[in-house]
Design an enzyme around this catalytic site. Structure first.
Site, PDB file in Angstrom:
ATOM      1  N   ASP A  64       6.708   1.117   1.881  1.00 30.59           N
ATOM      2  CA  ASP A  64       6.567   0.034   0.851  1.00 30.59           C
ATOM      3  C   ASP A  64       7.291   0.480  -0.320  1.00 30.59           C
ATOM      4  O   ASP A  64       7.745  -0.371  -0.802  1.00 30.59           O
ATOM      5  CB  ASP A  64       4.920   0.223   0.448  1.00 30.59           C
ATOM      6  N   ASP A  69       0.826  -1.379   0.050  1.00 31.58           N
ATOM      7  CA  ASP A  69      -0.143   0.080  -0.096  1.00 31.58           C
ATOM      8  C   ASP A  69       0.777   1.371  -0.136  1.00 31.58           C
ATOM      9  O   ASP A  69       0.924   2.059   0.872  1.00 31.58           O
ATOM     10  CB  ASP A  69      -0.958   0.172   1.202  1.00 31.58           C
ATOM     11  N   THR A 122       2.885  -6.140   2.924  1.00 31.37           N
ATOM     12  CA  THR A 122       3.276  -4.938   3.650  1.00 31.37           C
ATOM     13  C   THR A 122       2.290  -3.955   3.660  1.00 31.37           C
ATOM     14  O   THR A 122       2.595  -2.821   4.056  1.00 31.37           O
ATOM     15  CB  THR A 122       4.636  -4.334   2.802  1.00 31.37           C
ATOM     16  N   HIS A 140       9.623  -0.114   7.901  1.00 30.99           N
ATOM     17  CA  HIS A 140       8.932  -1.377   8.447  1.00 30.99           C
ATOM     18  C   HIS A 140       8.938  -2.397   7.250  1.00 30.99           C
ATOM     19  O   HIS A 140       9.374  -3.626   7.431  1.00 30.99           O
ATOM     20  CB  HIS A 140       7.368  -1.197   8.855  1.00 30.99           C
ATOM     21  N   ASP A 141       8.500  -1.868   5.924  1.00 23.94           N
ATOM     22  CA  ASP A 141       8.060  -2.889   4.832  1.00 23.94           C
ATOM     23  C   ASP A 141       9.275  -3.550   4.410  1.00 23.94           C
ATOM     24  O   ASP A 141       9.502  -4.572   4.104  1.00 23.94           O
ATOM     25  CB  ASP A 141       7.276  -2.151   4.014  1.00 23.94           C
ATOM     26  N   ASN A 173      -2.598   2.796   3.298  1.00 22.68           N
ATOM     27  CA  ASN A 173      -1.856   4.051   3.596  1.00 22.68           C
ATOM     28  C   ASN A 173      -2.581   5.257   3.174  1.00 22.68           C
ATOM     29  O   ASN A 173      -2.784   6.181   3.611  1.00 22.68           O
ATOM     30  CB  ASN A 173      -0.332   4.023   3.241  1.00 22.68           C
ATOM     31  N   PHE A 228      -0.908  -0.672  12.356  1.00 23.40           N
ATOM     32  CA  PHE A 228      -1.934  -0.264  11.236  1.00 23.40           C
ATOM     33  C   PHE A 228      -2.448  -1.179  10.355  1.00 23.40           C
ATOM     34  O   PHE A 228      -3.685  -1.714  10.031  1.00 23.40           O
ATOM     35  CB  PHE A 228      -1.280   0.690  10.409  1.00 23.40           C
ATOM     36  N   ASN A 229      -1.491  -2.072   9.640  1.00 24.87           N
ATOM     37  CA  ASN A 229      -2.054  -3.073   8.727  1.00 24.87           C
ATOM     38  C   ASN A 229      -2.897  -3.935   9.319  1.00 24.87           C
ATOM     39  O   ASN A 229      -3.671  -4.557   8.511  1.00 24.87           O
ATOM     40  CB  ASN A 229      -0.703  -3.814   8.207  1.00 24.87           C
TER      41      ASN A 229
HETATM   42  O1  RIB Z   1       2.400   0.014  10.702  1.00 24.97           O
HETATM   43  C1  RIB Z   1       3.287   0.248   9.480  1.00 24.97           C
HETATM   44  C2  RIB Z   1       2.672  -0.263   8.563  1.00 24.97           C
HETATM   45  O2  RIB Z   1       1.555   0.434   8.295  1.00 24.97           O
HETATM   46  C3  RIB Z   1       3.702  -0.286   7.260  1.00 24.97           C
HETATM   47  O3  RIB Z   1       3.334  -1.205   6.429  1.00 24.97           O
HETATM   48  C4  RIB Z   1       3.147   1.205   6.701  1.00 24.97           C
HETATM   49  O4  RIB Z   1       3.439   1.180   5.298  1.00 24.97           O
HETATM   50  C5  RIB Z   1       1.766   1.149   6.765  1.00 24.97           C
HETATM   51  O5  RIB Z   1       1.199   0.327   5.774  1.00 24.97           O
HETATM   52 CA    CA Z   2       2.694  -0.638   4.131  1.00 23.96          CA
END
Ligand code: RIB
Ligand code: CA
Length: 323
Positions: free
Chosen positions: A24, A19, A133, A248-249, A48, A174-175
């Protein structure tokens, strides 16, 4: 360049479901440039930003990389059950604020992401590793729509969740939070699963000096990445008080190719889909008190220096390729 320090044999064939999203973008860059990864395709999902914007961003990223050889397909614009919750406060109005990106690539698959994943798995001579991701909407729908193809999945290495960390609510990452019902399907699927959660990805940081050095670079990719990550670090400072950009990704991609960049434990992880305060929580059974068999390899610690070095190798290699 390789991600793994001990790579031998064939590159790892993967699909990324994402996303984009600043981190990403770095995940896509890492997968594209690493010679121990065979990036078979990219699918996008709302998260996102809206599905329209994450798809447009993926097309712009592939234009920037001149990655005409990487197929792309658009996926779900809404979660399975809930309304979409986006992260405009983190990634901006475009979902990739901070720099002007090239015009989006025109070529992309006419297949929906779920059918694209099925097509790639069906045609591959070896099982594929899926690296989601973003929210897990596409992956969950794939699992429900194509049960006969699950044996063609080598492993799912996902960025999501957290054992003791959260971000979008005091309980959830979040994801997982955006589509907890989809995450529940994935974690209950029985597929080989690696969870790369906030416990390690919040430490997969480029600091402000790192970002400033990228911005000062004359490399065509490093410079634009620096500007984009400066925006991202700005929102991370404002929202989380962090000094830097958590990639993160990109760590999820790195873990797929080099699992030893983190240390992991096999744990049972349940996804909370109810609860006024806890929906989206990944509930990891650290001490086996539930008696449930482990369903995920959960990353618990990270070699942060190795990850930082890898990121700079990725940008440097892309500078060379994209000059
Ligand atoms: O919490 C972080 C994740 O949420 C990452 O993948 C960021 O790109 C958002 O998608
Ligand atoms: Ca992401």
């Amino acid at each position: 360049m390789t991600i793994s320090t001990a790579h031998t044999g064939k590159p790892l064939p993967i699909l990324i479901d994402c996303d984009p999203g600043h981190d990403d973008m770095v995940a896509i860059m890492t997968a594209y440039v690493a010679t121990d990864i065979d990036l078979r395709g990219i699918t996008t999902v709302a998260g996102n930003q809206t599905g329209e914007k994450t798809f447009l961003n993926a097309r712009r990223i592939l234009s920037l990389l001149k990655a005409d050889d990487v197929p792309l397909a658009r996926g779900c614009d809404v979660p399975l059950v809930r309304p979409l919750h986006i992260a405009e406060n983190i990634h901006g109005d475009s979902g990739l604020d901070g720099a002007d990106l090239p015009e989006p690539r025109e070529a992309y698959s006419s297949l929906h992401a779920v059918d694209f994943i099925a097509d790639q798995l069906s045609r591959s001579d070896t099982p594929l590793t899926l690296v989601p991701t973003g929210p897990l909407t596409n992956i969950a729908l794939f699992i429900r729509r194509y049960p006969e193809l699950l044996s063609r999945i080598e492993r799912i290495v996902l960025m999501g969740g957290g054992v003791s960390e959260s971000n979008v609510t005091p309980a959830a990452e979040f994801n997982i939070f955006v589509d907890p019902e989809a995450a529940d399907i994935v974690f209950r699927s029985g597929l080989p699963l690696t969870m790369v959660g906030l416990d390690v990805t919040n430490r997969a940081m480029l600091n402000l000096d790192d970002i400033a050095s990228l911005q000062a670079s004359d490399g065509p990719v490093s410079h634009i990445v620096g500007d984009l990550l400066a925006f991202f670090a700005g929102t991370y400072k404002k929202v989380f008080g962090m000094a830097g950009a958590a990639l993160h990704d990109a760590l999820a991609v790195a873990v797929a190719a080099a699992p030893d960049i983190v240390t992991a434990r096999d744990l049972h992880v349940a996804v909370e889909t109810k609860g006024d305060h806890t929906v989206g929580r990944t509930v990891a059974d650290l001490y086996g008190v539930t008696g449930n068999a482990p369903n995920a390899s959960v990353a618990m610690d990270i070699d942060t220096n190795r990850f930082r070095s890898l990121m700079f190798s990725v940008f440097s290699e892309l500078d060379t390729r994209c000059r």
